[in-house]
Design an enzyme around this catalytic site. Sequence first.
Site, PDB file in Angstrom:
ATOM      1  N   SER A   1     -17.031  51.902  47.040  1.00 50.72           N
ATOM      2  CA  SER A   1     -17.315  51.530  45.805  1.00 50.72           C
ATOM      3  C   SER A   1     -18.030  53.048  45.202  1.00 50.72           C
ATOM      4  CB  SER A   1     -18.821  50.785  45.874  1.00 50.72           C
ATOM      5  OG  SER A   1     -19.605  50.894  44.796  1.00 50.72           O
TER       6      SER A   1
ATOM      7  N   TYR B   1     -27.261  49.253  50.398  1.00 51.80           N
ATOM      8  CA  TYR B   1     -25.593  48.741  50.291  1.00 51.80           C
ATOM      9  C   TYR B   1     -25.079  50.056  49.854  1.00 51.80           C
ATOM     10  CZ  TYR B   1     -21.890  47.546  47.126  1.00 51.80           C
ATOM     11  OH  TYR B   1     -20.634  47.497  46.603  1.00 51.80           O
TER      12      TYR B   1
ATOM     13  N   LYS C   1     -21.770  51.843  52.365  1.00 45.58           N
ATOM     14  CA  LYS C   1     -20.291  52.320  51.713  1.00 45.58           C
ATOM     15  C   LYS C   1     -19.981  53.508  52.184  1.00 45.58           C
ATOM     16  CE  LYS C   1     -19.207  48.313  50.046  1.00 45.58           C
ATOM     17  NZ  LYS C   1     -18.024  47.478  50.709  1.00 45.58           N
TER      18      LYS C   1
HETATM   19  C1  UD1 Z   1     -23.475  48.330  41.333  1.00 42.75           C
HETATM   20  C2  UD1 Z   1     -22.724  49.367  41.649  1.00 42.75           C
HETATM   21  C3  UD1 Z   1     -21.383  49.002  42.015  1.00 42.75           C
HETATM   22  C4  UD1 Z   1     -21.403  47.806  43.314  1.00 42.75           C
HETATM   23  C5  UD1 Z   1     -22.134  46.694  42.390  1.00 42.75           C
HETATM   24  C6  UD1 Z   1     -22.146  45.486  43.409  1.00 42.75           C
HETATM   25  C7  UD1 Z   1     -23.179  51.607  40.690  1.00 42.75           C
HETATM   26  C8  UD1 Z   1     -23.092  52.595  39.655  1.00 42.75           C
HETATM   27  N1  UD1 Z   1     -22.356  50.502  40.955  1.00 42.75           N
HETATM   28  O1  UD1 Z   1     -22.975  47.921  39.918  1.00 42.75           O
HETATM   29  O2  UD1 Z   1     -20.552  49.985  42.713  1.00 42.75           O
HETATM   30  O3  UD1 Z   1     -20.018  47.289  43.563  1.00 42.75           O
HETATM   31  O4  UD1 Z   1     -23.343  46.909  41.927  1.00 42.75           O
HETATM   32  O5  UD1 Z   1     -23.117  44.474  42.687  1.00 42.75           O
HETATM   33  O6  UD1 Z   1     -24.079  51.539  41.673  1.00 42.75           O
HETATM   34  N2  UD1 Z   1     -27.047  44.960  33.411  1.00 42.75           N
HETATM   35  C9  UD1 Z   1     -27.999  44.322  32.289  1.00 42.75           C
HETATM   36  N3  UD1 Z   1     -28.386  42.834  32.509  1.00 42.75           N
HETATM   37  C10 UD1 Z   1     -27.890  42.138  33.495  1.00 42.75           C
HETATM   38  C11 UD1 Z   1     -27.121  42.604  34.529  1.00 42.75           C
HETATM   39  C12 UD1 Z   1     -26.733  43.988  34.499  1.00 42.75           C
HETATM   40  O7  UD1 Z   1     -28.437  44.790  31.469  1.00 42.75           O
HETATM   41  O8  UD1 Z   1     -28.329  41.100  33.772  1.00 42.75           O
HETATM   42  C13 UD1 Z   1     -26.620  46.223  33.376  1.00 42.75           C
HETATM   43  C14 UD1 Z   1     -27.140  47.040  34.390  1.00 42.75           C
HETATM   44  O9  UD1 Z   1     -28.450  47.322  34.441  1.00 42.75           O
HETATM   45  C15 UD1 Z   1     -26.078  47.922  34.471  1.00 42.75           C
HETATM   46  C16 UD1 Z   1     -24.770  47.362  34.053  1.00 42.75           C
HETATM   47  O10 UD1 Z   1     -25.307  46.199  33.202  1.00 42.75           O
HETATM   48  O11 UD1 Z   1     -26.567  49.154  33.490  1.00 42.75           O
HETATM   49  C17 UD1 Z   1     -23.922  46.885  35.180  1.00 42.75           C
HETATM   50  O12 UD1 Z   1     -24.907  46.212  36.017  1.00 42.75           O
HETATM   51  P1  UD1 Z   1     -23.891  45.350  37.289  1.00 42.75           P
HETATM   52  O13 UD1 Z   1     -23.026  44.512  36.734  1.00 42.75           O
HETATM   53  O14 UD1 Z   1     -25.144  44.785  38.029  1.00 42.75           O
HETATM   54  O15 UD1 Z   1     -23.105  46.436  38.309  1.00 42.75           O
HETATM   55  P2  UD1 Z   1     -23.943  47.942  38.696  1.00 42.75           P
HETATM   56  O16 UD1 Z   1     -25.221  47.881  39.058  1.00 42.75           O
HETATM   57  O17 UD1 Z   1     -23.252  48.989  37.870  1.00 42.75           O
END
Ligand code: UD1
Length: 338
Positions: A126, A151, A155
């Site tokens: 990841s 997590y 990795k």
């Molecule tokens: C993270 C990890 C990724 C991992 C994944 C597993 C990083 C950069 N990435 O992804 O490698 O495989 O977790 O779950 O560390 N968001 C909202 N509202 C929501 C959900 C998410 O605003 O309800 C935003 C988050 O704050 C983030 C973006 O959407 O900014 C992506 O979030 P998400 O889909 O959870 O993935 P990551 O946290 O980037």
Amino acid sequence: MKKILVTGGLGFIGSHTVIELHHAGYTPVIIDDLSNSELFILDRIEKIIQTKVIYHQIDCCNQAAFNQVIESEKTIEGIIHFAAFKSVNESVDQPLKYYRNNLNSLLVVLEAMEKYNIKNLIFSSSCTVYGQPEVLPVTESTPYGEIKTAYGKTKRMCEDIISDFVVATKNKNAIALRYFNPIGAHPSGLIGELPKGIPNNLMPFITQTAKGIRKELNVFGFDYNTTDGTCVRDFIHVVDLAKAHVQSLNYLFKNNAVSFMHCFNVGTGKGTTVLEMIHAFEKANDIKLNYKLAPKREGDIEKIYADTSNFESNIGWKAELAIVNACKDAWNWEKNVG
Ligand code: UD1
């Protein structure tokens, strides 16, 4: 036809990879304990490829059961190791669960590779291994930032373990694929992401909000140093990601005579903000999403996207599908999932 063991083969990325393996002429053998997947995905895979798929319901940490599968299948020529826990939040609350499962399952895989002389491994890594990088886009040699979650640490540790293993055994090949943010679903609408309970990840939260399962979507953080104040990610269609595994496997078989481990970024090379993603979904599906700006989520990094040139030049893979495809496919899946 070469038999490839796919641990976690009924999961989100695993199930899509099983299909692409079949299309590329490999025989996938799935191991999955259904801890974060459902058995009906197997039927769906078989429906898509119109072929029976070999499946063993076992926990990848169970060494005796794992070895028995390898012995019964006899000619496993490569392993794609997906089986791992992946909830970032949960890993902060229950770190031991993550160390126990994610490290143990990898050790079982590597010990089996040694015992049964299986040469080729693809590991599901990841972009989390980079922490918050200082320079963007990240290349594979970008210095690591601090990782705050168990997590993410598992990795990075797993990559180190594989690297030591490859050096020591001298006759094994491994590729660790550092995924950015996988989204979308199979275009058939038959398989896709199946979060248990309330989704942590953005796309399943979007689709569940669109369907009315969730009342509203929180956008976590709106004063980040980005174009619209929300986090930037590199969203990659899961079918592109699945193909990245197959092409990596082809590379391993072509370069079988030497021993190596490569780590590659798998993304699109494009950064997209959370708000841009929400608007892309609305536009692609002609839907209004009920969302609101909310406080930052603990542990989120501000922005990350991939430099994928290394993977493209070495493996010959490139992301083909756009965000609009992912938004349509994810919604099509959500509508059909029941
Ligand atoms: C993270 C990890 C990724 C991992 C994944 C597993 C990083 C950069 N990435 O992804 O490698 O495989 O977790 O779950 O560390 N968001 C909202 N509202 C929501 C959900 C998410 O605003 O309800 C935003 C988050 O704050 C983030 C973006 O959407 O900014 C992506 O979030 P998400 O889909 O959870 O993935 P990551 O946290 O980037």
